[in-house]
Motif scaffolding. Sequence first.
Motif, PDB file in Angstrom:
ATOM      1  N   LEU A  60      59.470  98.915 -69.374  1.00  0.00           N
ATOM      2  CA  LEU A  60      58.241  99.337 -70.034  1.00  0.00           C
ATOM      3  C   LEU A  60      58.396  99.456 -71.541  1.00  0.00           C
ATOM      4  CD1 LEU A  60      57.198 102.098 -67.469  1.00  0.00           C
ATOM      5  CD2 LEU A  60      56.321  99.758 -67.659  1.00  0.00           C
ATOM      6  N   ARG A  61      59.606  99.574 -72.017  1.00  0.00           N
ATOM      7  CA  ARG A  61      59.867  99.742 -73.452  1.00  0.00           C
ATOM      8  C   ARG A  61      60.586  98.524 -74.004  1.00  0.00           C
ATOM      9  NH1 ARG A  61      62.078 105.930 -73.625  1.00  0.00           N
ATOM     10  NH2 ARG A  61      60.204 106.878 -72.770  1.00  0.00           N
ATOM     11  N   GLN A  62      60.420  98.323 -75.302  1.00  0.00           N
ATOM     12  CA  GLN A  62      61.094  97.205 -75.976  1.00  0.00           C
ATOM     13  C   GLN A  62      61.653  97.692 -77.300  1.00  0.00           C
ATOM     14  OE1 GLN A  62      58.952  93.479 -76.219  1.00  0.00           O
ATOM     15  NE2 GLN A  62      59.756  93.084 -78.246  1.00  0.00           N
ATOM     16  N   GLY A  63      62.876  97.313 -77.588  1.00  0.00           N
ATOM     17  CA  GLY A  63      63.509  97.640 -78.857  1.00  0.00           C
ATOM     18  C   GLY A  63      64.094  96.391 -79.483  1.00  0.00           C
ATOM     19  N   THR A  64      64.094  96.324 -80.797  1.00  0.00           N
ATOM     20  CA  THR A  64      64.639  95.160 -81.499  1.00  0.00           C
ATOM     21  C   THR A  64      65.625  95.602 -82.578  1.00  0.00           C
ATOM     22  OG1 THR A  64      62.843  95.120 -83.128  1.00  0.00           O
ATOM     23  CG2 THR A  64      62.540  93.802 -81.129  1.00  0.00           C
ATOM     24  N   ALA A  65      66.539  94.713 -82.883  1.00  0.00           N
ATOM     25  CA  ALA A  65      67.490  94.903 -83.981  1.00  0.00           C
ATOM     26  C   ALA A  65      67.728  93.540 -84.613  1.00  0.00           C
ATOM     27  CB  ALA A  65      68.790  95.503 -83.467  1.00  0.00           C
ATOM     28  N   SER A  66      67.762  93.472 -85.953  1.00  0.00           N
ATOM     29  CA  SER A  66      67.836  92.184 -86.647  1.00  0.00           C
ATOM     30  C   SER A  66      69.030  92.079 -87.582  1.00  0.00           C
ATOM     31  CB  SER A  66      66.568  91.951 -87.469  1.00  0.00           C
ATOM     32  OG  SER A  66      65.453  91.814 -86.648  1.00  0.00           O
ATOM     33  N   CYS A  67      69.491  90.837 -87.740  1.00  0.00           N
ATOM     34  CA  CYS A  67      70.494  90.465 -88.732  1.00  0.00           C
ATOM     35  C   CYS A  67      69.917  89.313 -89.537  1.00  0.00           C
ATOM     36  CB  CYS A  67      71.785  89.998 -88.071  1.00  0.00           C
ATOM     37  SG  CYS A  67      72.599  91.243 -87.083  1.00  0.00           S
ATOM     38  N   LYS A  68      70.279  89.244 -90.813  1.00  0.00           N
ATOM     39  CA  LYS A  68      69.775  88.185 -91.679  1.00  0.00           C
ATOM     40  C   LYS A  68      70.942  87.514 -92.387  1.00  0.00           C
ATOM     41  CE  LYS A  68      65.619  90.831 -92.453  1.00  0.00           C
ATOM     42  NZ  LYS A  68      65.806  92.229 -92.234  1.00  0.00           N
ATOM     43  N   ALA A  69      70.715  86.258 -92.770  1.00  0.00           N
ATOM     44  CA  ALA A  69      71.723  85.518 -93.522  1.00  0.00           C
ATOM     45  C   ALA A  69      71.026  84.621 -94.538  1.00  0.00           C
ATOM     46  CB  ALA A  69      72.585  84.672 -92.592  1.00  0.00           C
ATOM     47  N   VAL A  70      71.656  84.450 -95.691  1.00  0.00           N
ATOM     48  CA  VAL A  70      71.119  83.602 -96.754  1.00  0.00           C
ATOM     49  C   VAL A  70      72.182  82.595 -97.150  1.00  0.00           C
ATOM     50  CG1 VAL A  70      70.233  83.564 -99.114  1.00  0.00           C
ATOM     51  CG2 VAL A  70      69.600  85.416 -97.591  1.00  0.00           C
ATOM     52  N   LEU A  71      71.827  81.323 -97.059  1.00  0.00           N
ATOM     53  CA  LEU A  71      72.676  80.205 -97.506  1.00  0.00           C
ATOM     54  C   LEU A  71      74.060  80.183 -96.861  1.00  0.00           C
ATOM     55  CD1 LEU A  71      71.831  80.149-101.305  1.00  0.00           C
ATOM     56  CD2 LEU A  71      71.072  78.531 -99.572  1.00  0.00           C
ATOM     57  N   ILE A  81      73.325  95.585 -79.342  1.00  0.00           N
ATOM     58  CA  ILE A  81      72.544  96.066 -78.203  1.00  0.00           C
ATOM     59  C   ILE A  81      72.248  97.557 -78.371  1.00  0.00           C
ATOM     60  CG2 ILE A  81      72.616  96.480 -75.712  1.00  0.00           C
ATOM     61  CD1 ILE A  81      74.284  93.911 -75.478  1.00  0.00           C
ATOM     62  N   GLN A  82      73.205  98.316 -78.863  1.00  0.00           N
ATOM     63  CA  GLN A  82      73.011  99.737 -79.052  1.00  0.00           C
ATOM     64  C   GLN A  82      71.911 100.024 -80.065  1.00  0.00           C
ATOM     65  OE1 GLN A  82      76.004  98.220 -79.223  1.00  0.00           O
ATOM     66  NE2 GLN A  82      77.082  99.010 -77.435  1.00  0.00           N
ATOM     67  N   ALA A  83      71.855  99.268 -81.154  1.00  0.00           N
ATOM     68  CA  ALA A  83      70.824  99.477 -82.169  1.00  0.00           C
ATOM     69  C   ALA A  83      69.443  99.135 -81.633  1.00  0.00           C
ATOM     70  CB  ALA A  83      71.134  98.629 -83.399  1.00  0.00           C
ATOM     71  N   ALA A  84      69.333  98.054 -80.870  1.00  0.00           N
ATOM     72  CA  ALA A  84      68.043  97.671 -80.296  1.00  0.00           C
ATOM     73  C   ALA A  84      67.579  98.686 -79.259  1.00  0.00           C
ATOM     74  CB  ALA A  84      68.135  96.276 -79.671  1.00  0.00           C
ATOM     75  N   ALA A  85      68.486  99.157 -78.419  1.00  0.00           N
ATOM     76  CA  ALA A  85      68.124 100.151 -77.412  1.00  0.00           C
ATOM     77  C   ALA A  85      67.695 101.459 -78.070  1.00  0.00           C
ATOM     78  CB  ALA A  85      69.297 100.389 -76.458  1.00  0.00           C
ATOM     79  N   ALA A  86      68.391 101.873 -79.107  1.00  0.00           N
ATOM     80  CA  ALA A  86      68.025 103.101 -79.809  1.00  0.00           C
ATOM     81  C   ALA A  86      66.663 102.961 -80.484  1.00  0.00           C
ATOM     82  CB  ALA A  86      69.096 103.450 -80.840  1.00  0.00           C
ATOM     83  N   ALA A  87      66.362 101.786 -81.036  1.00  0.00           N
ATOM     84  CA  ALA A  87      65.075 101.560 -81.697  1.00  0.00           C
ATOM     85  C   ALA A  87      63.912 101.648 -80.713  1.00  0.00           C
ATOM     86  CB  ALA A  87      65.073 100.202 -82.397  1.00  0.00           C
ATOM     87  N   GLY A  88      64.146 101.272 -79.473  1.00  0.00           N
ATOM     88  CA  GLY A  88      63.092 101.332 -78.466  1.00  0.00           C
ATOM     89  C   GLY A  88      63.144 102.562 -77.581  1.00  0.00           C
ATOM     90  N   TYR A 111      68.230  86.622 -87.046  1.00  0.00           N
ATOM     91  CA  TYR A 111      68.509  86.744 -85.618  1.00  0.00           C
ATOM     92  C   TYR A 111      68.026  88.122 -85.183  1.00  0.00           C
ATOM     93  CZ  TYR A 111      71.727  82.950 -86.668  1.00  0.00           C
ATOM     94  OH  TYR A 111      72.271  81.778 -87.087  1.00  0.00           O
ATOM     95  N   THR A 112      67.182  88.171 -84.165  1.00  0.00           N
ATOM     96  CA  THR A 112      66.666  89.444 -83.679  1.00  0.00           C
ATOM     97  C   THR A 112      67.021  89.581 -82.217  1.00  0.00           C
ATOM     98  OG1 THR A 112      64.832  89.328 -85.237  1.00  0.00           O
ATOM     99  CG2 THR A 112      64.620  90.878 -83.417  1.00  0.00           C
ATOM    100  N   LEU A 113      67.656  90.662 -81.855  1.00  0.00           N
ATOM    101  CA  LEU A 113      67.972  90.965 -80.473  1.00  0.00           C
ATOM    102  C   LEU A 113      66.812  91.776 -79.903  1.00  0.00           C
ATOM    103  CD1 LEU A 113      70.145  90.906 -78.207  1.00  0.00           C
ATOM    104  CD2 LEU A 113      70.828  93.155 -79.031  1.00  0.00           C
ATOM    105  N   ILE A 114      66.263  91.324 -78.779  1.00  0.00           N
ATOM    106  CA  ILE A 114      65.138  91.991 -78.122  1.00  0.00           C
ATOM    107  C   ILE A 114      65.644  92.558 -76.799  1.00  0.00           C
ATOM    108  CG2 ILE A 114      62.813  91.740 -77.214  1.00  0.00           C
ATOM    109  CD1 ILE A 114      62.647  89.156 -78.985  1.00  0.00           C
ATOM    110  N   VAL A 115      65.556  93.867 -76.640  1.00  0.00           N
ATOM    111  CA  VAL A 115      66.031  94.546 -75.443  1.00  0.00           C
ATOM    112  C   VAL A 115      64.829  95.208 -74.772  1.00  0.00           C
ATOM    113  CG1 VAL A 115      67.489  96.419 -74.599  1.00  0.00           C
ATOM    114  CG2 VAL A 115      68.305  94.933 -76.403  1.00  0.00           C
ATOM    115  N   THR A 116      64.700  95.025 -73.457  1.00  0.00           N
ATOM    116  CA  THR A 116      63.665  95.748 -72.715  1.00  0.00           C
ATOM    117  C   THR A 116      64.336  96.642 -71.682  1.00  0.00           C
ATOM    118  OG1 THR A 116      63.387  94.062 -71.014  1.00  0.00           O
ATOM    119  CG2 THR A 116      62.008  93.865 -72.976  1.00  0.00           C
TER     120      THR A 116
END
Length: 118
Positions: A60-71, A81-88, A111-116
């Motif tokens: 029923l819940r969804q949490g996301t956590a993202s990483c970014k990269a340039v060049l 996974i822990q950051a995404a679960a905590a966010a949701g 890159y975004t990790l989506i955890v439900t």
Amino acid sequence: MKSIWNVGRVTAALATILLLSGCVSGPNMPWLPAGAITTDMIVPGQVVPSGTGGPTGPGLRQGTASCKAVLFIAGWGDCSIQAAAAAGGITHIRTIDWRYENYLAPIFYRYTLIVTGD
């Protein structure tokens, strides 16, 4: 002499294209079909078994956590996974998916990790 220079330039250009073609699909996920200008896709990760007789499918819940990269030079973020679960606010994880985005590759990647779960 001029034709030798032209052959050398064409060879160098082809070698450069060949070497850089692998960079289009990302540094950590070379198997993704990526566009040269933009890509925005969700890639299935895994379904976490819930045990015998428990609920199945996304939670029923969804949490996301993202990483970014340039060049391919600098990268930052916490896409664990822990950051995404905590966010949701998730304590029992059911599914894990990845969202992969790039804009004007190889300039910017996300890159975004989506955890439900529940």
